[in-house]
Design an enzyme around this catalytic site. Structure first.
Site, short mmCIF file in Angstrom:
data_model
loop_
_atom_site.label_atom_id
_atom_site.label_comp_id
_atom_site.label_asym_id
_atom_site.label_seq_id
_atom_site.Cartn_x
_atom_site.Cartn_y
_atom_site.Cartn_z
N ASP A 34 -1.89 -44.05 -28.70
CA ASP A 34 -2.87 -43.27 -29.44
C ASP A 34 -4.10 -43.14 -28.57
O ASP A 34 -4.34 -43.98 -27.69
CB ASP A 34 -3.22 -43.95 -30.77
CG ASP A 34 -3.90 -43.00 -31.74
OD1 ASP A 34 -3.28 -42.62 -32.74
OD2 ASP A 34 -5.07 -42.62 -31.50
N ARG A 78 -1.78 -38.41 -23.55
CA ARG A 78 -1.67 -37.18 -24.34
C ARG A 78 -0.26 -36.59 -24.28
O ARG A 78 0.20 -36.00 -25.25
CB ARG A 78 -2.68 -36.13 -23.83
CG ARG A 78 -4.11 -36.46 -24.18
CD ARG A 78 -5.06 -35.35 -23.78
NE ARG A 78 -6.44 -35.74 -24.08
CZ ARG A 78 -7.03 -35.58 -25.26
NH1 ARG A 78 -6.36 -35.04 -26.27
NH2 ARG A 78 -8.29 -35.96 -25.46
N THR A 120 8.00 -38.42 -38.24
CA THR A 120 7.51 -38.86 -39.54
C THR A 120 6.87 -37.69 -40.30
O THR A 120 5.79 -37.82 -40.87
CB THR A 120 6.50 -40.02 -39.41
OG1 THR A 120 5.28 -39.52 -38.87
CG2 THR A 120 7.03 -41.14 -38.54
N CYS A 150 6.98 -37.01 -47.50
CA CYS A 150 6.92 -38.01 -48.57
C CYS A 150 7.36 -37.40 -49.90
O CYS A 150 8.04 -38.05 -50.70
CB CYS A 150 5.51 -38.59 -48.69
SG CYS A 150 4.19 -37.38 -48.89
N THR A 151 7.02 -36.13 -50.12
CA THR A 151 7.38 -35.48 -51.39
C THR A 151 8.87 -35.20 -51.45
O THR A 151 9.51 -35.38 -52.50
CB THR A 151 6.55 -34.19 -51.57
OG1 THR A 151 5.16 -34.53 -51.51
CG2 THR A 151 6.85 -33.54 -52.91
N HIS A 177 -0.71 -34.38 -55.93
CA HIS A 177 -0.71 -35.15 -54.69
C HIS A 177 -2.08 -35.72 -54.35
O HIS A 177 -3.09 -35.03 -54.41
CB HIS A 177 -0.24 -34.24 -53.54
CG HIS A 177 0.30 -34.99 -52.36
ND1 HIS A 177 -0.51 -35.76 -51.54
CD2 HIS A 177 1.56 -35.10 -51.86
CE1 HIS A 177 0.24 -36.30 -50.59
NE2 HIS A 177 1.49 -35.92 -50.77
N GLY A 210 6.39 -27.33 -48.64
CA GLY A 210 7.79 -26.98 -48.36
C GLY A 210 8.76 -28.02 -48.86
O GLY A 210 9.96 -27.94 -48.61
N ASN A 314 2.76 -42.19 -51.55
CA ASN A 314 3.05 -41.26 -50.46
C ASN A 314 2.84 -41.86 -49.08
O ASN A 314 3.26 -41.28 -48.08
CB ASN A 314 2.22 -39.98 -50.61
CG ASN A 314 0.78 -40.22 -51.02
OD1 ASN A 314 0.49 -40.44 -52.19
ND2 ASN A 314 -0.12 -40.18 -50.05
#
Length: 331
Positions: A34, A78, A120, A150-151, A177, A210, A314
């Site tokens: 990161d 990066r 992810t 997650c949904t 959400h 989506g 979530n």
């Protein structure tokens, strides 16, 4: 066998995946990439406004993290192609930046020495999506896969149980959400999504998702039968799916409850939950099941038209299923 995992992107999901991995004996996080420096990374891991303090020790030594006495390599590259995952023996990369969501871009991790990659978030090309409780059995050895959203992880297991037992003719989903990192604390520029630029803590914000259409990718028998939308609300975590469906086979609400409960206690244990308690959203903070059916919240208009309600953390639920997918593709 312990699966060695590298995390690319140490945001909300990257950090919760890390926390969840500490509770598993089959998975070891060996590297994190990161652009944050290691000291700040340690701070972000130690303290979390939603999930509380990290249960363990976190230190920084020579630019790397030492967590519970184990060294974790920290890099700030990066370009994923430069990550040299093979130097620390990474088997699977959890790609959690939200940027590299195609086969072409995620394949840079393979170039850098990783064996496999789990995205992810929903893939932006035809990279296959896998949801525990829906289609893990369809995995055929692909080296790059997506854990969907997650949904979708909340909706797909519930939709599968309903479709398998009663048949879904068509359905609409709404997810109420929790706020996410892409939203604004106060009104700000958001050129592609004007409503999404409005203050997150001040508004209920209609949004696109989506997630329902993606169910058709993980459960082809439902392709074209579901679509949906989202309302972003001013809560920090935990969301809820409202699935309204027309059924092929007439069923009382009691029969639907019984079918969901049987699945939650049987083949979908640990994925699909079931409750008859008078619950509210915060009761699911830290919930590892990705879909907890709320028996008291649903309602039937008649025996062919029903509204079903299912809760999900979530962050925590999804992150735990990222690890389950990593374990599954490593068998």
């Amino acid at each position: 066998m312990t699966i060695k995992v590298g995390i690319n992107g140490f945001g909300r999901i990257g950090r919760i995946v890390f926390r969840a991995a500490q509770k598993r004996s089959d998975i070891e996080i060996v590297a994190i990439n990161d652009l944050l420096d290691a000291e700040y990374m340690a701070y972000m891991l130690k303290y979390d406004s939603t999930h509380g303090r990290f249960d363990g020790t976190v230190e920084v030594k020579d630019g790397h993290l030492i967590v519970n006495g184990k060294k974790i390599r920290v890099t700030a590259e990066r370009d994923p192609a430069n990550l040299k995952w093979d130097e620390v023996g990474v088997d699977v990369v959890a790609e959690a930046t939200g940027i590299f969501l195609t086969d072409e871009t995620a394949r840079k991790h393979i170039t850098a020495g990783a064996k496999k990659v789990v995205l992810t978030g929903p893939s932006k090309d035809n990279t296959p999506m896998f949801v525990k409780g829906a289609n893990f059995d369809k995995y055929e050895g692909q080296d790059i896969v997506s854990n969907a959203s997650c949904t979708t992880n909340c909706l797909a297991p519930l939709a599968k149980v309903i479709n398998d037992n009663f048949g879904i003719i068509e359905g609409l989903m709404t997810t109420v959400h929790a706020t996410t990192a892409t939203q604004k604390t106060v009104d700000g520029p958001s050129h592609k999504d004007w409503r999404g630029g409005r203050g997150a803590s001040q508004n209920i914000i209609p949004s696109s998702t989506g997630a329902a259409k993606a169910v058709g990718k993980v459960l082809p028998e439902l392709n074209g039968k579901l679509t949906g939308m989202a309302f972003r609300v001013p809560t920090p975590n935990v969301s809820v799916v409202d699935l309204t469906v027309r059924l092929e086979k007439a069923a009382t609400y009691e029969q639907i409850k019984a079918a969901v409960k049987a699945a939650a206690e049987g083949e979908m244990k640990g994925v699909l939950g079931y409750t008859e308690d008078d619950v509210v959203s915060t009761d699911f903070n830290g919930e590892v099941c990705t879909s907890v059916f709320d028996a008291k919240a649903g309602i039937a208009l008649n025996d062919n038209f029903v509204k079903l309600v299912s809760w999900y953390d979530n962050e925590t639920g999804y992150s735990n299923k990222v690890l389950d997918l990593i374990a599954h593709i490593s068998k």
